[in-house]
Design a protein around this motif. Structure first.
Motif, PDB file in Angstrom:
ATOM      1  N   GLN A   1      -8.014 -27.338   1.684  1.00  0.00           N
ATOM      2  CA  GLN A   1      -8.958 -26.386   2.238  1.00  0.00           C
ATOM      3  C   GLN A   1      -8.274 -25.073   2.603  1.00  0.00           C
ATOM      4  OE1 GLN A   1     -12.342 -26.709   2.584  1.00  0.00           O
ATOM      5  NE2 GLN A   1     -12.062 -28.499   1.295  1.00  0.00           N
ATOM      6  N   ARG A   2      -6.961 -25.077   2.694  1.00  0.00           N
ATOM      7  CA  ARG A   2      -6.262 -23.856   3.114  1.00  0.00           C
ATOM      8  C   ARG A   2      -5.849 -22.992   1.936  1.00  0.00           C
ATOM      9  NH1 ARG A   2      -0.353 -25.904   5.236  1.00  0.00           N
ATOM     10  NH2 ARG A   2       0.171 -27.207   3.472  1.00  0.00           N
ATOM     11  N   VAL A   3      -6.610 -23.018   0.856  1.00  0.00           N
ATOM     12  CA  VAL A   3      -6.331 -22.142  -0.280  1.00  0.00           C
ATOM     13  C   VAL A   3      -6.241 -20.704   0.215  1.00  0.00           C
ATOM     14  CG1 VAL A   3      -7.295 -21.133  -2.368  1.00  0.00           C
ATOM     15  CG2 VAL A   3      -7.371 -23.603  -2.037  1.00  0.00           C
ATOM     16  N   THR A   4      -5.174 -20.019  -0.143  1.00  0.00           N
ATOM     17  CA  THR A   4      -5.018 -18.616   0.221  1.00  0.00           C
ATOM     18  C   THR A   4      -5.237 -17.772  -1.021  1.00  0.00           C
ATOM     19  OG1 THR A   4      -3.481 -19.096   1.998  1.00  0.00           O
ATOM     20  CG2 THR A   4      -3.445 -16.872   1.111  1.00  0.00           C
ATOM     21  N   TRP A   5      -6.223 -16.904  -0.979  1.00  0.00           N
ATOM     22  CA  TRP A   5      -6.562 -16.095  -2.143  1.00  0.00           C
ATOM     23  C   TRP A   5      -5.624 -14.910  -2.202  1.00  0.00           C
ATOM     24  CZ3 TRP A   5      -9.754 -18.591  -5.137  1.00  0.00           C
ATOM     25  CH2 TRP A   5     -10.525 -19.579  -4.555  1.00  0.00           C
ATOM     26  N   ARG A   6      -4.834 -14.853  -3.272  1.00  0.00           N
ATOM     27  CA  ARG A   6      -3.872 -13.767  -3.409  1.00  0.00           C
ATOM     28  C   ARG A   6      -4.560 -12.522  -3.886  1.00  0.00           C
ATOM     29  NH1 ARG A   6       1.723 -14.091  -6.489  1.00  0.00           N
ATOM     30  NH2 ARG A   6       2.562 -12.477  -5.201  1.00  0.00           N
ATOM     31  N   SER A   7      -4.448 -11.456  -3.136  1.00  0.00           N
ATOM     32  CA  SER A   7      -4.966 -10.156  -3.558  1.00  0.00           C
ATOM     33  C   SER A   7      -3.906  -9.127  -3.211  1.00  0.00           C
ATOM     34  CB  SER A   7      -6.273  -9.839  -2.821  1.00  0.00           C
ATOM     35  OG  SER A   7      -6.039  -9.740  -1.438  1.00  0.00           O
TER      36      SER A   7
ATOM     37  N   THR B   1       4.437 -11.822   6.805  1.00  0.00           N
ATOM     38  CA  THR B   1       3.922 -12.994   6.098  1.00  0.00           C
ATOM     39  C   THR B   1       5.025 -13.600   5.236  1.00  0.00           C
ATOM     40  OG1 THR B   1       3.144 -11.659   4.228  1.00  0.00           O
ATOM     41  CG2 THR B   1       1.568 -12.105   5.997  1.00  0.00           C
ATOM     42  N   GLU B   2       4.814 -14.836   4.844  1.00  0.00           N
ATOM     43  CA  GLU B   2       5.774 -15.552   4.003  1.00  0.00           C
ATOM     44  C   GLU B   2       5.007 -16.482   3.079  1.00  0.00           C
ATOM     45  OE1 GLU B   2       8.430 -18.973   5.456  1.00  0.00           O
ATOM     46  OE2 GLU B   2       9.756 -17.226   5.549  1.00  0.00           O
ATOM     47  N   ILE B   3       5.275 -16.405   1.787  1.00  0.00           N
ATOM     48  CA  ILE B   3       4.569 -17.259   0.830  1.00  0.00           C
ATOM     49  C   ILE B   3       5.150 -18.664   0.876  1.00  0.00           C
ATOM     50  CG2 ILE B   3       4.020 -17.631  -1.605  1.00  0.00           C
ATOM     51  CD1 ILE B   3       4.100 -14.648  -2.030  1.00  0.00           C
TER      52      ILE B   3
ATOM     53  N   PRO C   1      -3.896 -22.681  -6.265  1.00  0.00           N
ATOM     54  CA  PRO C   1      -4.097 -23.474  -5.038  1.00  0.00           C
ATOM     55  C   PRO C   1      -2.805 -24.106  -4.529  1.00  0.00           C
ATOM     56  CG  PRO C   1      -4.859 -24.699  -6.939  1.00  0.00           C
ATOM     57  CD  PRO C   1      -4.521 -23.318  -7.437  1.00  0.00           C
ATOM     58  N   GLU C   2      -1.720 -24.003  -5.306  1.00  0.00           N
ATOM     59  CA  GLU C   2      -0.443 -24.597  -4.910  1.00  0.00           C
ATOM     60  C   GLU C   2       0.387 -23.670  -4.028  1.00  0.00           C
ATOM     61  OE1 GLU C   2      -1.993 -26.019  -8.762  1.00  0.00           O
ATOM     62  OE2 GLU C   2      -1.294 -24.038  -8.121  1.00  0.00           O
ATOM     63  N   MET C   3      -0.189 -22.577  -3.557  1.00  0.00           N
ATOM     64  CA  MET C   3       0.530 -21.669  -2.662  1.00  0.00           C
ATOM     65  C   MET C   3      -0.389 -21.159  -1.566  1.00  0.00           C
ATOM     66  SD  MET C   3       0.711 -18.014  -4.672  1.00  0.00           S
ATOM     67  CE  MET C   3       0.552 -17.104  -3.125  1.00  0.00           C
ATOM     68  N   TRP C   4       0.200 -20.766  -0.458  1.00  0.00           N
ATOM     69  CA  TRP C   4      -0.570 -20.137   0.607  1.00  0.00           C
ATOM     70  C   TRP C   4       0.341 -19.170   1.348  1.00  0.00           C
ATOM     71  CZ3 TRP C   4       0.174 -21.392   6.044  1.00  0.00           C
ATOM     72  CH2 TRP C   4       1.135 -22.383   6.263  1.00  0.00           C
ATOM     73  N   VAL C   5      -0.248 -18.284   2.107  1.00  0.00           N
ATOM     74  CA  VAL C   5       0.519 -17.256   2.824  1.00  0.00           C
ATOM     75  C   VAL C   5       0.545 -17.596   4.316  1.00  0.00           C
ATOM     76  CG1 VAL C   5       0.704 -14.808   3.399  1.00  0.00           C
ATOM     77  CG2 VAL C   5      -0.093 -15.498   1.133  1.00  0.00           C
ATOM     78  N   LYS C   6       1.732 -17.804   4.803  1.00  0.00           N
ATOM     79  CA  LYS C   6       1.939 -18.134   6.215  1.00  0.00           C
ATOM     80  C   LYS C   6       2.133 -16.848   7.016  1.00  0.00           C
ATOM     81  CE  LYS C   6       5.209 -20.612   9.219  1.00  0.00           C
ATOM     82  NZ  LYS C   6       6.445 -21.453   9.230  1.00  0.00           N
TER      83      LYS C   6
ATOM     84  N   SER D   1      -4.005  -6.975  -1.035  1.00  0.00           N
ATOM     85  CA  SER D   1      -3.920  -6.799   0.403  1.00  0.00           C
ATOM     86  C   SER D   1      -3.377  -8.039   1.109  1.00  0.00           C
ATOM     87  CB  SER D   1      -5.303  -6.472   0.976  1.00  0.00           C
ATOM     88  OG  SER D   1      -6.188  -7.533   0.712  1.00  0.00           O
ATOM     89  N   GLN D   2      -3.394  -9.207   0.456  1.00  0.00           N
ATOM     90  CA  GLN D   2      -3.000 -10.486   1.018  1.00  0.00           C
ATOM     91  C   GLN D   2      -3.918 -10.907   2.164  1.00  0.00           C
ATOM     92  OE1 GLN D   2      -0.854 -12.655   0.036  1.00  0.00           O
ATOM     93  NE2 GLN D   2       0.375 -11.565  -1.422  1.00  0.00           N
ATOM     94  N   HIS D   3      -4.264  -9.992   3.050  1.00  0.00           N
ATOM     95  CA  HIS D   3      -5.135 -10.289   4.174  1.00  0.00           C
ATOM     96  C   HIS D   3      -6.228  -9.221   4.222  1.00  0.00           C
ATOM     97  CE1 HIS D   3      -2.554 -13.454   5.773  1.00  0.00           C
ATOM     98  NE2 HIS D   3      -1.530 -12.665   5.485  1.00  0.00           N
ATOM     99  N   GLY D   4      -7.058  -9.298   5.228  1.00  0.00           N
ATOM    100  CA  GLY D   4      -8.061  -8.273   5.396  1.00  0.00           C
ATOM    101  C   GLY D   4      -9.401  -8.640   4.796  1.00  0.00           C
ATOM    102  N   PRO D   5     -10.329  -7.664   4.738  1.00  0.00           N
ATOM    103  CA  PRO D   5     -11.712  -7.924   4.313  1.00  0.00           C
ATOM    104  C   PRO D   5     -11.840  -8.551   2.932  1.00  0.00           C
ATOM    105  CG  PRO D   5     -11.514  -5.743   5.289  1.00  0.00           C
ATOM    106  CD  PRO D   5     -10.122  -6.270   5.130  1.00  0.00           C
ATOM    107  N   GLU D   6     -11.046  -8.102   1.958  1.00  0.00           N
ATOM    108  CA  GLU D   6     -11.173  -8.646   0.602  1.00  0.00           C
ATOM    109  C   GLU D   6     -10.757 -10.111   0.554  1.00  0.00           C
ATOM    110  OE1 GLU D   6     -11.862  -8.924  -3.525  1.00  0.00           O
ATOM    111  OE2 GLU D   6     -12.653  -7.682  -1.907  1.00  0.00           O
TER     112      GLU D   6
END
Length: 250
Positions: A17-23, A142-144, A111-116, A25-30
């Motif tokens: 469930q913790r899929v991190t969508w890489r964009s 942040t750290e991948i 899905p095999e990565m997330w941003v901490k 911006s990494q974070h933020g509205p998008e």
């Protein structure tokens, strides 16, 4: 609502469930928008009463047994980091069914990565307890985090989830952010074995490709503008190998 996981009965691994969508911006509205779309899709293929994935339905609208949601993979990426560690990533889709049993899908990148998120802290003396309290100063960067180390077994696990035998195998250098396609062999299994059994640098340099074929591929890449130079810069010169890098793919 607690969302169900994609079950092994639907020939897939559990999707975190913790899929991190890489964009960019990494974070933020998008990033938040993409997360919301993902959760909305999971909700749309889930029966809210049973909390299980909706099944496919036959022409008489009857549920088809052992159907639900599955994760299929179209690309397997072998990533080499600046520390010479290797990890596996994938691109694919979750395929499920809406309430009417119609098939729907949602793109699922890496899905095999997330941003901490990293935080800064300081110790502050507390006169009441006569000790030090750890005070959070807020995010500091942040750290991948990569979840799947490269191994033949892990690669085979992803390969077994392929959407079709047209699956792509890619090697990527994290430092340069450049990726290169592993050229296809006579069939998908042979290409997988080439991808999984050989060293990263061997695949990266394309040493498994005959020199003349390598030259032709570089000429095609130059003609497309994928690499620098003109087509004539990559003409085959007998036993001499090209000094320029091979074509990259994004």
């Amino acid at each position: 609502m607690t969302r169900p996981r994609l079950h092994q009965l639907t020939i897939t691994n559990q999707i975190r469930q913790r899929v991190t969508w890489r964009s960019r911006s990494q974070h933020g509205p998008e990033c938040q928008r993409l997360k919301n779309l993902y959760h909305q899709f999971i909700d749309s293929i889930t029966d809210s009463k049973s909390n299980k994935f909706n099944p496919a339905r036959d022409e008489d609208r009857r549920p088809i047994p052992k159907t639900g949601a599955m994760h299929v993979i179209t690309d397997i990426i072998r990533l080499k980091t600046g520390d010479d560690l290797e990890f596996l990533l994938s691109k694919g889709s979750i395929i499920g069914h809406d309430a009417a049993g119609e098939e729907v899908n949602h793109h699922l990148p890496r899905p095999e990565m997330w941003v901490k998120t990293l935080f800064s802290w300081r110790n502050e003396y507390n006169s009441n307890t006569r000790g030090f309290d750890k005070i959070c100063l807020g995010p500091s960067g942040t750290e991948i985090q990569y979840l799947k180390e490269f191994s033949k077994e892990n690669a085979k696990e992803l390969f077994d989830q392929r959407a079709s035998d047209l699956i792509n195998f890619i090697v990527k250098d994290q430092v340069s952010d450049e990726a290169r396609m592993v050229e296809k062999d006579v069939n998908a299994l042979k290409t997988f074995e080439r991808f999984a059994n050989n060293a990263f640098d061997f695949l990266w340099s394309g040493e498994y490709i005959p020199i003349q074929v390598r030259q032709e591929l570089r000429q095609q890449a130059a003609a497309r503008g994928d690499i620098k130079g003109n087509v004539s810069d990559y003409e085959f010169k007998g036993t001499q190998s090209a000094s320029k890098a091979g074509p990259g793919v994004r």
